[in-house]
Design a protein around this motif. Structure first.
Motif, mmCIF file in Angstrom:
data_model
loop_
_atom_site.group_PDB
_atom_site.id
_atom_site.type_symbol
_atom_site.label_atom_id
_atom_site.label_comp_id
_atom_site.label_asym_id
_atom_site.label_seq_id
_atom_site.Cartn_x
_atom_site.Cartn_y
_atom_site.Cartn_z
ATOM 1 N N ASN A 165 -26.777 2.500 -67.136
ATOM 2 C CA ASN A 165 -27.743 2.886 -66.477
ATOM 3 C C ASN A 165 -28.107 2.239 -65.014
ATOM 4 O OD1 ASN A 165 -29.908 4.580 -68.134
ATOM 5 N ND2 ASN A 165 -28.772 3.465 -69.631
ATOM 6 N N LEU A 166 -26.522 1.256 -64.544
ATOM 7 C CA LEU A 166 -27.030 0.475 -63.826
ATOM 8 C C LEU A 166 -26.955 1.366 -62.523
ATOM 9 C CD1 LEU A 166 -28.157 -2.785 -63.488
ATOM 10 C CD2 LEU A 166 -24.691 -2.869 -63.216
ATOM 11 N N ASP A 167 -28.171 1.615 -62.050
ATOM 12 C CA ASP A 167 -28.692 1.295 -60.507
ATOM 13 C C ASP A 167 -28.431 2.835 -60.787
ATOM 14 O OD1 ASP A 167 -27.811 -0.937 -59.105
ATOM 15 O OD2 ASP A 167 -26.279 -1.658 -58.790
ATOM 16 N N ALA A 168 -28.645 3.364 -61.834
ATOM 17 C CA ALA A 168 -28.853 5.163 -61.764
ATOM 18 C C ALA A 168 -30.234 5.811 -61.233
ATOM 19 C CB ALA A 168 -28.248 5.594 -62.967
ATOM 20 N N ALA A 169 -29.650 6.750 -60.895
ATOM 21 C CA ALA A 169 -31.379 6.880 -59.933
ATOM 22 C C ALA A 169 -31.867 8.167 -60.363
ATOM 23 C CB ALA A 169 -30.816 8.411 -58.619
ATOM 24 N N SER A 170 -31.782 7.767 -61.954
ATOM 25 C CA SER A 170 -32.427 9.008 -62.904
ATOM 26 C C SER A 170 -31.471 8.504 -63.933
ATOM 27 C CB SER A 170 -33.087 9.628 -62.469
ATOM 28 O OG SER A 170 -31.694 11.168 -63.303
ATOM 29 N N TRP A 171 -32.186 8.993 -65.356
ATOM 30 C CA TRP A 171 -30.981 8.995 -66.561
ATOM 31 C C TRP A 171 -29.920 9.085 -66.704
ATOM 32 C CZ3 TRP A 171 -30.990 11.841 -70.754
ATOM 33 C CH2 TRP A 171 -31.716 13.242 -70.537
ATOM 34 N N THR A 172 -30.489 11.027 -66.199
ATOM 35 C CA THR A 172 -29.103 11.947 -66.301
ATOM 36 C C THR A 172 -28.068 11.475 -65.336
ATOM 37 O OG1 THR A 172 -30.128 12.717 -64.280
ATOM 38 C CG2 THR A 172 -30.844 13.191 -66.721
ATOM 39 N N ASP A 173 -28.161 10.673 -64.478
ATOM 40 C CA ASP A 173 -27.092 10.321 -64.146
ATOM 41 C C ASP A 173 -25.877 9.176 -64.087
ATOM 42 O OD1 ASP A 173 -28.197 12.054 -61.411
ATOM 43 O OD2 ASP A 173 -29.241 10.660 -60.778
ATOM 44 N N ALA A 174 -26.797 8.267 -65.452
ATOM 45 C CA ALA A 174 -25.674 7.235 -66.511
ATOM 46 C C ALA A 174 -24.548 8.028 -66.477
ATOM 47 C CB ALA A 174 -27.171 6.758 -67.722
ATOM 48 N N ARG A 175 -23.624 7.334 -67.146
ATOM 49 C CA ARG A 175 -22.368 7.484 -66.914
ATOM 50 C C ARG A 175 -21.929 5.967 -68.346
ATOM 51 N NH1 ARG A 175 -23.807 10.948 -66.185
ATOM 52 N NH2 ARG A 175 -23.038 13.510 -65.000
ATOM 53 N N LEU A 176 -21.950 6.261 -69.705
ATOM 54 C CA LEU A 176 -20.863 5.223 -70.475
ATOM 55 C C LEU A 176 -19.829 4.646 -69.730
ATOM 56 C CD1 LEU A 176 -22.564 4.302 -73.394
ATOM 57 C CD2 LEU A 176 -20.821 5.843 -74.179
ATOM 58 N N PRO A 177 -19.571 3.357 -70.129
ATOM 59 C CA PRO A 177 -18.258 3.144 -69.690
ATOM 60 C C PRO A 177 -17.517 3.412 -70.806
ATOM 61 C CG PRO A 177 -19.846 1.164 -69.657
ATOM 62 C CD PRO A 177 -20.381 2.648 -70.426
ATOM 63 N N ALA A 178 -16.399 3.855 -70.204
ATOM 64 C CA ALA A 178 -14.909 4.186 -71.460
ATOM 65 C C ALA A 178 -14.517 3.523 -72.761
ATOM 66 C CB ALA A 178 -13.632 4.741 -70.549
ATOM 67 N N TRP A 179 -15.119 2.369 -72.656
ATOM 68 C CA TRP A 179 -14.699 1.400 -73.745
ATOM 69 C C TRP A 179 -15.938 1.289 -74.158
ATOM 70 C CZ3 TRP A 179 -18.744 -1.899 -73.240
ATOM 71 C CH2 TRP A 179 -19.737 -2.119 -71.997
ATOM 72 N N ALA A 180 -16.718 1.905 -74.388
ATOM 73 C CA ALA A 180 -18.205 1.794 -75.371
ATOM 74 C C ALA A 180 -18.032 1.745 -76.124
ATOM 75 C CB ALA A 180 -18.775 3.097 -74.673
ATOM 76 N N PRO A 181 -17.486 3.361 -77.108
ATOM 77 C CA PRO A 181 -17.499 3.584 -78.570
ATOM 78 C C PRO A 181 -16.472 2.313 -79.184
ATOM 79 C CG PRO A 181 -16.514 5.577 -77.000
ATOM 80 C CD PRO A 181 -16.802 4.469 -76.380
ATOM 81 N N LEU A 182 -15.342 1.641 -78.755
ATOM 82 C CA LEU A 182 -14.714 0.950 -78.654
ATOM 83 C C LEU A 182 -15.419 -0.660 -79.724
ATOM 84 C CD1 LEU A 182 -11.829 -0.144 -79.640
ATOM 85 C CD2 LEU A 182 -11.415 -1.094 -77.621
ATOM 86 N N ALA A 183 -16.775 -0.721 -77.752
ATOM 87 C CA ALA A 183 -17.307 -1.767 -78.390
ATOM 88 C C ALA A 183 -18.862 -1.897 -79.949
ATOM 89 C CB ALA A 183 -18.049 -2.113 -77.333
ATOM 90 N N VAL A 184 -18.788 -0.211 -79.688
ATOM 91 C CA VAL A 184 -19.928 -0.586 -81.222
ATOM 92 C C VAL A 184 -19.494 -0.490 -82.541
ATOM 93 C CG1 VAL A 184 -21.970 0.370 -78.801
ATOM 94 C CG2 VAL A 184 -20.689 2.180 -79.879
ATOM 95 N N ALA A 185 -18.159 0.475 -82.180
ATOM 96 C CA ALA A 185 -17.588 0.922 -84.018
ATOM 97 C C ALA A 185 -16.512 -0.098 -84.068
ATOM 98 C CB ALA A 185 -17.278 2.255 -83.566
ATOM 99 N N VAL A 186 -15.473 -0.037 -83.154
ATOM 100 C CA VAL A 186 -14.092 -0.888 -83.528
ATOM 101 C C VAL A 186 -14.134 -2.391 -83.671
ATOM 102 C CG1 VAL A 186 -11.186 -1.042 -83.174
ATOM 103 C CG2 VAL A 186 -12.696 1.213 -82.942
ATOM 104 N N VAL A 187 -15.052 -3.057 -82.709
ATOM 105 C CA VAL A 187 -14.801 -3.798 -82.415
ATOM 106 C C VAL A 187 -16.010 -4.414 -83.728
ATOM 107 C CG1 VAL A 187 -16.144 -6.099 -81.254
ATOM 108 C CG2 VAL A 187 -14.427 -4.459 -80.112
ATOM 109 N N PRO A 188 -16.995 -4.474 -84.502
ATOM 110 C CA PRO A 188 -18.149 -4.252 -85.246
ATOM 111 C C PRO A 188 -16.995 -4.870 -86.175
ATOM 112 C CG PRO A 188 -19.313 -3.521 -83.553
ATOM 113 C CD PRO A 188 -18.130 -2.937 -83.177
ATOM 114 N N LEU A 189 -16.613 -3.342 -86.905
ATOM 115 C CA LEU A 189 -16.179 -3.272 -88.075
ATOM 116 C C LEU A 189 -14.920 -4.187 -88.160
ATOM 117 C CD1 LEU A 189 -15.686 0.609 -89.061
ATOM 118 C CD2 LEU A 189 -16.885 -0.913 -90.165
#
Length: 331
Positions: free
Chosen positions: A118-142
């Motif tokens: 969401n950083l520096d996005a004009a609105s929430w519809t302009d936000a884009r998730l980083p490519a590494w996000a699924p790794l950070a919230v799934a693989v790394v915690p497990l």
């Protein structure tokens, strides 16, 4: 000391969850994108305050459960500094550290990836998730949970006090022990999921209801149904070939343990609150198949790991396992 480390670790995670979004709140849209569809495109939003509060509340629950598990495991009589708590205390402590590591990294991964998206996005519809996000919230915690449980295993230490139960077998005598256990609540959930799937299928085929809500519900019900079929009941069978643990009403899949891998067995009282809930809990080397609280059959491997399964008449099953192991070592 262990309690202090767990408390400080949780406090550090809490501080990051609060300070990170507040430090850049002027660069974030209001509301934030908090849910993502295919292609990392946002399809859900929430105010910053709601996002932070929800994430903090979820993390606080995990942190408190982890603290309680570590504290109760450390408080077990005889589990001094540098020694792994045995039996339920050991399982509680391992579960607490695994929850602390995995839950902390999960909360941090969600917070960091959401803020950056969401950083520096004009609105929430302009936000884009980083490519590494699924790794950070799934693989790394497990992976962190597995590492925490593995590192906290400690040395091989016999849990029961005194000699494990055993019985005498006459030369050439063959003995078999079989016991079943089921969880009526899991069975009820399984039946409910099966009925809901049937209703959803009829609604879809007749055209009465269709679309995204129904399409999203079917996979969830399917997972509940499959998981329930395999975890609502279990059968344990002890023979001269070893131990066979069959899951579900059909007794499949089957987990087989040869006598050559077993050091000893004993009955032990364990409860869902001690191992993190119902179902298969823990990790290889320290797992519990928890279908109902109370009597459990605990098997100690020669490598030092343990497997426990909640089952009726566990003392008799443990006695036969120990007798067969002793008979095999003499032969």
């Amino acid at each position: 000391m262990n309690i202090r480390i767990a408390a400080l670790t949780g406090a550090a995670v809490t501080a990051v969850l609060i300070l990170l979004p507040l430090a850049v709140r002027d660069r974030l849209p209001e509301p934030l994108a908090v849910h993502w569809g295919p292609g990392s495109v946002p399809d859900g939003s929430a105010p910053l305050a709601v996002f932070v509060t929800t994430l903090l509340g979820t993390w606080a629950l995990m942190w408190l459960f982890a603290l309680a598990a570590v504290a109760r495991g450390a408080a077990r009589p005889g589990a001094g500094p540098g020694r792994a708590a045995a039996g339920p205390g050991r399982v509680r402590a391992l579960g607490g550290w695994a929850l602390l590591a995995g839950g902390g990294l999960l909360a941090l991964g969600v917070a960091v990836s959401t803020v950056l998206a969401n950083l520096d996005a004009a609105s929430w519809t302009d936000a884009r998730l980083p490519a590494w996000a699924p790794l950070a919230v799934a693989v790394v915690p497990l992976a962190a949970m597995a590492a925490a449980a593995w590192l906290g295993r400690g040395g091989a230490e016999r849990a029961p006090e005194g000699e494990p139960p055993s019985l005498e077998l006459r030369p050439g005598q063959r003995a078999v022990w079989v016991s079943r256990v089921g969880n009526p609540w899991l069975l009820a959930a399984t039946c409910a999921a099966a009925a809901a799937l049937a209703v959803a299928g009829v609604l879809h085929l007749t055209g009465i209801a269709s679309g995204a809500p129904l399409d999203a519900l079917v996979p969830v019900l399917t997972v509940v149904l499959i998981a329930g079929l395999f975890t609502s009941s279990a059968r344990v069978r002890v023979t001269a070939d070893g131990v066979a643990i069959g899951f579900g009403p059909l007794g499949w899949p089957v987990r087989r343990i040869s006598l050559a891998k077993i050091d000893s067995a004993w009955p032990e009282q364990r409860y869902p609150s001690q191992v993190g809930g119902w179902g298969v809990r823990g990790l290889p080397g320290g797992a519990t198949i928890m279908l109902r609280g109370g009597d459990c059959l605990v098997i100690r491997y020669r490598t030092g790991g343990e497997l426990a399964v909640s089952v009726d008449d566990a003392g008799r099953g443990a006695a036969l396992i120990n007798a067969l192991v002793a008979e095999r070592s003499v032969a």
